[in-house]
Design a protein around this motif. Structure first.
Motif, PDB file in Angstrom:
ATOM      1  N   ILE A 235      32.920 -75.597  31.855  1.00 14.24           N
ATOM      2  CA  ILE A 235      32.827 -76.875  31.138  1.00 14.24           C
ATOM      3  C   ILE A 235      32.435 -77.983  32.114  1.00 14.24           C
ATOM      4  O   ILE A 235      31.562 -78.806  31.853  1.00 14.24           O
ATOM      5  CB  ILE A 235      34.169 -77.216  30.437  1.00 14.24           C
ATOM      6  CG1 ILE A 235      34.393 -76.294  29.246  1.00 14.24           C
ATOM      7  CG2 ILE A 235      34.197 -78.684  29.994  1.00 14.24           C
ATOM      8  CD1 ILE A 235      35.768 -76.410  28.603  1.00 14.24           C
ATOM      9  N   ARG A 236      33.088 -77.985  33.267  1.00 18.43           N
ATOM     10  CA  ARG A 236      32.819 -79.063  34.236  1.00 18.43           C
ATOM     11  C   ARG A 236      31.457 -78.944  34.904  1.00 18.43           C
ATOM     12  O   ARG A 236      30.771 -79.934  35.094  1.00 18.43           O
ATOM     13  CB  ARG A 236      33.883 -79.027  35.343  1.00 18.43           C
ATOM     14  CG  ARG A 236      35.207 -79.559  34.917  1.00 18.43           C
ATOM     15  CD  ARG A 236      36.085 -79.712  36.134  1.00 18.43           C
ATOM     16  NE  ARG A 236      35.476 -80.586  37.121  1.00 18.43           N
ATOM     17  CZ  ARG A 236      35.851 -80.679  38.389  1.00 18.43           C
ATOM     18  NH1 ARG A 236      36.862 -79.950  38.831  1.00 18.43           N
ATOM     19  NH2 ARG A 236      35.247 -81.508  39.222  1.00 18.43           N
TER      20      ARG A 236
ATOM     21  N   SER B  53      28.705 -76.828  34.238  1.00 24.32           N
ATOM     22  CA  SER B  53      27.431 -76.414  33.674  1.00 24.32           C
ATOM     23  C   SER B  53      26.969 -77.402  32.599  1.00 24.32           C
ATOM     24  O   SER B  53      26.102 -77.094  31.799  1.00 24.32           O
ATOM     25  CB  SER B  53      27.513 -74.978  33.123  1.00 24.32           C
ATOM     26  OG  SER B  53      28.531 -74.882  32.179  1.00 24.32           O
ATOM     27  N   ASN B  54      27.557 -78.590  32.600  1.00 21.80           N
ATOM     28  CA  ASN B  54      27.131 -79.657  31.686  1.00 21.80           C
ATOM     29  C   ASN B  54      26.844 -80.907  32.501  1.00 21.80           C
ATOM     30  O   ASN B  54      27.783 -81.633  32.862  1.00 21.80           O
ATOM     31  CB  ASN B  54      28.239 -79.978  30.679  1.00 21.80           C
ATOM     32  CG  ASN B  54      28.497 -78.834  29.728  1.00 21.80           C
ATOM     33  OD1 ASN B  54      27.609 -78.420  28.998  1.00 21.80           O
ATOM     34  ND2 ASN B  54      29.711 -78.307  29.756  1.00 21.80           N
ATOM     35  N   PRO B  55      25.574 -81.195  32.792  1.00 19.62           N
ATOM     36  CA  PRO B  55      25.275 -82.372  33.602  1.00 19.62           C
ATOM     37  C   PRO B  55      25.906 -83.641  33.029  1.00 19.62           C
ATOM     38  O   PRO B  55      26.348 -84.502  33.760  1.00 19.62           O
ATOM     39  CB  PRO B  55      23.751 -82.458  33.564  1.00 19.62           C
ATOM     40  CG  PRO B  55      23.295 -81.102  33.202  1.00 19.62           C
ATOM     41  CD  PRO B  55      24.385 -80.452  32.422  1.00 19.62           C
ATOM     42  N   MET B  56      26.004 -83.731  31.687  1.00 17.97           N
ATOM     43  CA  MET B  56      26.553 -84.967  31.116  1.00 17.97           C
ATOM     44  C   MET B  56      28.036 -85.127  31.455  1.00 17.97           C
ATOM     45  O   MET B  56      28.538 -86.237  31.505  1.00 17.97           O
ATOM     46  CB  MET B  56      26.340 -85.012  29.608  1.00 17.97           C
ATOM     47  CG  MET B  56      27.107 -83.994  28.850  1.00 17.97           C
ATOM     48  SD  MET B  56      26.825 -84.258  27.104  1.00 17.97           S
ATOM     49  CE  MET B  56      27.971 -83.121  26.407  1.00 17.97           C
ATOM     50  N   PHE B  57      28.744 -84.021  31.685  1.00 21.94           N
ATOM     51  CA  PHE B  57      30.140 -84.136  32.123  1.00 21.94           C
ATOM     52  C   PHE B  57      30.203 -84.306  33.633  1.00 21.94           C
ATOM     53  O   PHE B  57      30.990 -85.075  34.164  1.00 21.94           O
ATOM     54  CB  PHE B  57      30.943 -82.888  31.739  1.00 21.94           C
ATOM     55  CG  PHE B  57      31.233 -82.754  30.271  1.00 21.94           C
ATOM     56  CD1 PHE B  57      31.102 -83.836  29.405  1.00 21.94           C
ATOM     57  CD2 PHE B  57      31.663 -81.537  29.748  1.00 21.94           C
ATOM     58  CE1 PHE B  57      31.366 -83.713  28.044  1.00 21.94           C
ATOM     59  CE2 PHE B  57      31.939 -81.407  28.391  1.00 21.94           C
ATOM     60  CZ  PHE B  57      31.790 -82.486  27.543  1.00 21.94           C
ATOM     61  N   GLU B  58      29.364 -83.538  34.315  1.00 20.60           N
ATOM     62  CA  GLU B  58      29.420 -83.518  35.771  1.00 20.60           C
ATOM     63  C   GLU B  58      29.271 -84.926  36.355  1.00 20.60           C
ATOM     64  O   GLU B  58      29.939 -85.284  37.310  1.00 20.60           O
ATOM     65  CB  GLU B  58      28.291 -82.608  36.284  1.00 20.60           C
ATOM     66  CG  GLU B  58      28.755 -81.722  37.406  1.00 20.60           C
ATOM     67  CD  GLU B  58      27.705 -80.691  37.784  1.00 20.60           C
ATOM     68  OE1 GLU B  58      26.917 -80.262  36.914  1.00 20.60           O
ATOM     69  OE2 GLU B  58      27.693 -80.313  38.961  1.00 20.60           O
ATOM     70  N   GLN B  59      28.376 -85.704  35.727  1.00 27.56           N
ATOM     71  CA  GLN B  59      28.081 -87.032  36.272  1.00 27.56           C
ATOM     72  C   GLN B  59      29.240 -88.013  36.105  1.00 27.56           C
ATOM     73  O   GLN B  59      29.353 -88.972  36.846  1.00 27.56           O
ATOM     74  CB  GLN B  59      26.841 -87.637  35.563  1.00 27.56           C
ATOM     75  CG  GLN B  59      25.581 -86.820  35.702  1.00 27.56           C
ATOM     76  CD  GLN B  59      25.264 -86.539  37.161  1.00 27.56           C
ATOM     77  OE1 GLN B  59      25.341 -87.420  37.996  1.00 27.56           O
ATOM     78  NE2 GLN B  59      24.939 -85.284  37.467  1.00 27.56           N
TER      79      GLN B  59
ATOM     80  N   TRP C 145      32.595 -87.189  35.805  1.00 28.98           N
ATOM     81  CA  TRP C 145      33.910 -86.587  36.091  1.00 28.98           C
ATOM     82  C   TRP C 145      34.487 -87.204  37.371  1.00 28.98           C
ATOM     83  O   TRP C 145      34.673 -86.535  38.377  1.00 28.98           O
ATOM     84  CB  TRP C 145      33.720 -85.074  36.246  1.00 28.98           C
ATOM     85  CG  TRP C 145      34.893 -84.261  35.786  1.00 28.98           C
ATOM     86  CD1 TRP C 145      35.919 -83.822  36.565  1.00 28.98           C
ATOM     87  CD2 TRP C 145      35.152 -83.763  34.474  1.00 28.98           C
ATOM     88  NE1 TRP C 145      36.809 -83.095  35.815  1.00 28.98           N
ATOM     89  CE2 TRP C 145      36.361 -83.047  34.522  1.00 28.98           C
ATOM     90  CE3 TRP C 145      34.491 -83.865  33.247  1.00 28.98           C
ATOM     91  CZ2 TRP C 145      36.921 -82.419  33.411  1.00 28.98           C
ATOM     92  CZ3 TRP C 145      35.054 -83.233  32.139  1.00 28.98           C
ATOM     93  CH2 TRP C 145      36.251 -82.533  32.224  1.00 28.98           C
TER      94      TRP C 145
ATOM     95  N   LYS D 150      32.894 -79.312  43.341  1.00 28.10           N
ATOM     96  CA  LYS D 150      32.100 -78.147  42.926  1.00 28.10           C
ATOM     97  C   LYS D 150      31.939 -77.169  44.098  1.00 28.10           C
ATOM     98  O   LYS D 150      31.452 -77.561  45.165  1.00 28.10           O
ATOM     99  CB  LYS D 150      30.724 -78.633  42.486  1.00 28.10           C
ATOM    100  CG  LYS D 150      29.874 -77.573  41.826  1.00 28.10           C
ATOM    101  CD  LYS D 150      28.601 -78.226  41.298  1.00 28.10           C
ATOM    102  CE  LYS D 150      27.803 -77.260  40.440  1.00 28.10           C
ATOM    103  NZ  LYS D 150      26.687 -77.928  39.778  1.00 28.10           N
TER     104      LYS D 150
ATOM    105  N   TYR E 160      34.708 -77.371  18.958  1.00 29.68           N
ATOM    106  CA  TYR E 160      34.372 -75.957  18.932  1.00 29.68           C
ATOM    107  C   TYR E 160      35.621 -75.175  19.327  1.00 29.68           C
ATOM    108  O   TYR E 160      36.260 -75.508  20.332  1.00 29.68           O
ATOM    109  CB  TYR E 160      33.248 -75.634  19.939  1.00 29.68           C
ATOM    110  CG  TYR E 160      33.124 -74.146  20.122  1.00 29.68           C
ATOM    111  CD1 TYR E 160      32.413 -73.385  19.193  1.00 29.68           C
ATOM    112  CD2 TYR E 160      33.798 -73.497  21.149  1.00 29.68           C
ATOM    113  CE1 TYR E 160      32.369 -72.016  19.303  1.00 29.68           C
ATOM    114  CE2 TYR E 160      33.751 -72.119  21.267  1.00 29.68           C
ATOM    115  CZ  TYR E 160      33.035 -71.383  20.345  1.00 29.68           C
ATOM    116  OH  TYR E 160      33.007 -70.020  20.443  1.00 29.68           O
TER     117      TYR E 160
END
Ligand SMILES: NC(=O)c1ccc[n+]([C@@H]2O[C@H](COP(=O)([O-])OP(=O)(O)OC[C@H]3O[C@@H](n4cnc5c(N)ncnc54)[C@H](OP(=O)(O)O)[C@@H]3O)[C@@H](O)[C@H]2O)c1
Length: 494
Positions: free
Chosen positions: A194-195, A197-203, A205, A255, A403
């Motif tokens: 989740i953390r 592999s989703n650039p929108m979260f990674e940025q 966090w 990471k 989900y």
């Protein structure tokens, strides 16, 4: 032709007549067998003091499989792999019998000298068993030797170190698998994907965008039949030192370059170094403890102090809430609130990541964006974002996107014990705790414990069974204008 890819292993289970073996280990091994991960070339030697025959032992194993899918024939073939040897772990001579039985079963099942030693007994025996395994030559020269250690790994840093030193005389760090079954849960394993592999979260966090993180591990049950253990352990050692801090680490570590045991551990260790260890005078401000009283129907849910085998004046906590801080560039200033307790309204493990509010341009304030990760009993993720309220308005309103894995999907995957035992068979150490992690987490816990042990609670019991814990747990967040995202209604019946 022989299938050389098959997992070949001889598993010694110390504590074969105990609760853990019956409720967790035999069902997990059977599911691995049913799903084809272990087949003809595995065997188990169960040991405990009571004088059981092989037949009695096998029937006992069979009973533990009653609720599981699988035909009688399949279960019957499975239990033929089990052998029982009565054994007192404090008696050196008994280990000779265990060794001889192991050597002969190694030949029969062609396990190629691969050995796993599962410590499913009270921790005070772990050292003596490990030392005897070495001195009485139970270690194999031809295959691998691995030891699985159940929690609790020590009561504090000193006892954990003493235990580790003695196990290390027989096994090196790479052979020691300290099990924390939360690390085998599907959604705990899902935190890194989740953390990372989703650039929108990674940025986002980090402390620039995240306001606070909340980790909740609620149990609906009380102490049940584990009072002897629990009344000497408490919620801080039982849940925070291991499960909660592991979840916290996976939520906040940097990471790793690759997903290897070494790379992940290096990041965890770096994170633990940044865990703020409170000066003793800060503990009361940052941590709250509680003990359950009865519910409104005391005969259904007695107070902790009235439970069988609990000291009627017990000062042991059955609830903990606290604020944890991480002193590094990514997280400085972001409180991580944690909470765990027995006799909560419902069983629930979840994480809520609460984002900072956007600058306000609408007439009505927007909700905070929240990512919720459900770990159990449901498993999935939901995202509370803001959209426009439908109709003739520009007011923002919360939209819930979610989900969750279906029951059918989950029935197909390995559960935590199955996955972790299979990891040990494969020599995959990523989801086990390294000694350095334990060192760091005990240092963190010991300060809180020391303060609590020297300052006995005066208000226990301080929460009713079936509620969300003591009022002070809410105050912990209220003092900075925050609140728990997850706030279930009190339970009115069991
Ligand atoms: N139960 C759980 O759900 C659970 C969950 C997480 C971790 N754990 C951990 O798992 C371990 C085992 O817990 P448990 O609940 O299974 O304990 P348990 O039910 O009390 O079982 C203890 C086992 O040890 C054997 N034993 C005791 N003294 C012995 C001796 N001197 N020599 C040989 N065998 C001896 C007992 O059999 P005899 O009396 O026949 O000797 C029994 O098989 C503990 O470390 C516990 O903290 C348990």
């Amino acid at each position: 032709m022989q299938d050389l890819s098959e997992n070949r292993v001889l598993i010694y289970i110390f504590g074969a007549s105990g609760d853990l073996a019956h409720r967790k280990l035999y069902p997990a091994l059977f599911n691995l067998y049913r799903k084809g991960y272990i087949k003809d070339h595995f065997t188990v030697i169960g040991t405990a003091r009571r004088e059981w025959t092989n037949e009695y032992y096998r029937n006992n194993v069979l009973k533990s499989l009653e609720e599981l899918p699988g035909s009688f024939n399949q279960k019957f073939s499975f239990i033929q792999h089990f052998h029982y040897q009565s054994h007192d772990v404090t008696d050196s001579k008994h280990y000779d019998t265990l060794r001889e039985l192991g050597e002969s079963l190694d030949r029969v099942y062609e396990t190629q000298g691969n050995r796993i030693f599962y410590m499913a007994m009270a921790p005070e025996f772990f050292s003596t068993i490990a030392e005897h395994i070495k001195s009485q030559n139970l270690l194999s020269d031809t295959g691998y030797n691995r030891i699985i250690i159940e929690k609790p790994f020590g009561r504090d840093y000193e006892t954990a170190k003493a235990l580790n030193d003695s196990i290390s005389k027989a096994f090196d760090e790479k052979q020691i698998y300290r099990i924390d079954h939360y690390l085998g849960k599907e959604m705990v394993l899902g935190l890194l994907p989740i953390r990372f592999s989703n650039p929108m979260f990674e940025q986002v966090w980090n402390r620039k965008f995240i306001d606070n993180i909340q980790i909740t591990l609620f149990e609906a049950l009380g102490v049940e039949d584990r009072a002897e253990y629990y009344d000497h352990t408490g919620a801080l050692r039982d849940m925070v030192q291991n499960h909660i801090i592991q979840i916290l680490a996976l939520l906040t570590l940097d990471k790793p370059e690759k997903l290897t045991a070494e790379a992940l551990r290096a990041q965890k260790e770096k994170l633990y170094e940044a865990l703020r260890i409170y000066p003793i005078k800060e503990v009361a401000k940052k941590f709250v403890r509680g003990q359950y009283g009865s519910s409104d129907i005391p005969e259904h849910e007695p107070a902790y102090r009235s439970e069988t085998k609990v000291d009627p004046n017990s000062k042991m906590e059955t609830f903990v809430a606290g604020e944890i801080n991480i002193d590094n560039d990514q997280w400085r200033g972001v409180p991580i609130y944690i909470r765990t307790g027995k006799r909560m309204p419902e069983k629930q493990t979840r994480v809520d990541i609460v984002f900072k509010a956007s600058d306000q341009i609408f007439d009505k304030p927007a909700d905070k964006t929240i990512i919720t990760i459900d770990i159990e009993p449901t498993e999935g993720i939901s995202l509370l974002i803001n959209g426009k309220k439908i109709g003739l308005t520009t007011d923002p309103v919360g939209y819930q996107l979610s989900y969750h894995h279906s029951a059918e999907q989950l029935a197909e995957v390995l559960d935590a014990y199955e996955r972790l035992i299979l990891d040990v068979i494969k020599g995959e150490a990523t989801n086990f705790s390294h000694w350095h992690e334990l060192e760091a987490t005990w240092h963190f816990i010991d300060v809180i414990r020391e303060y609590w042990d020297n300052n006995a609670p005066t208000d226990f019991p301080n929460y009713k069974s079936g509620t969300n814990g003591p009022e002070a747990a809410d105050q912990l967040l209220k003092q900075s204008g925050r609140s728990w995202v997850y706030n279930p209604e009190p339970r009115t019946k069991r």
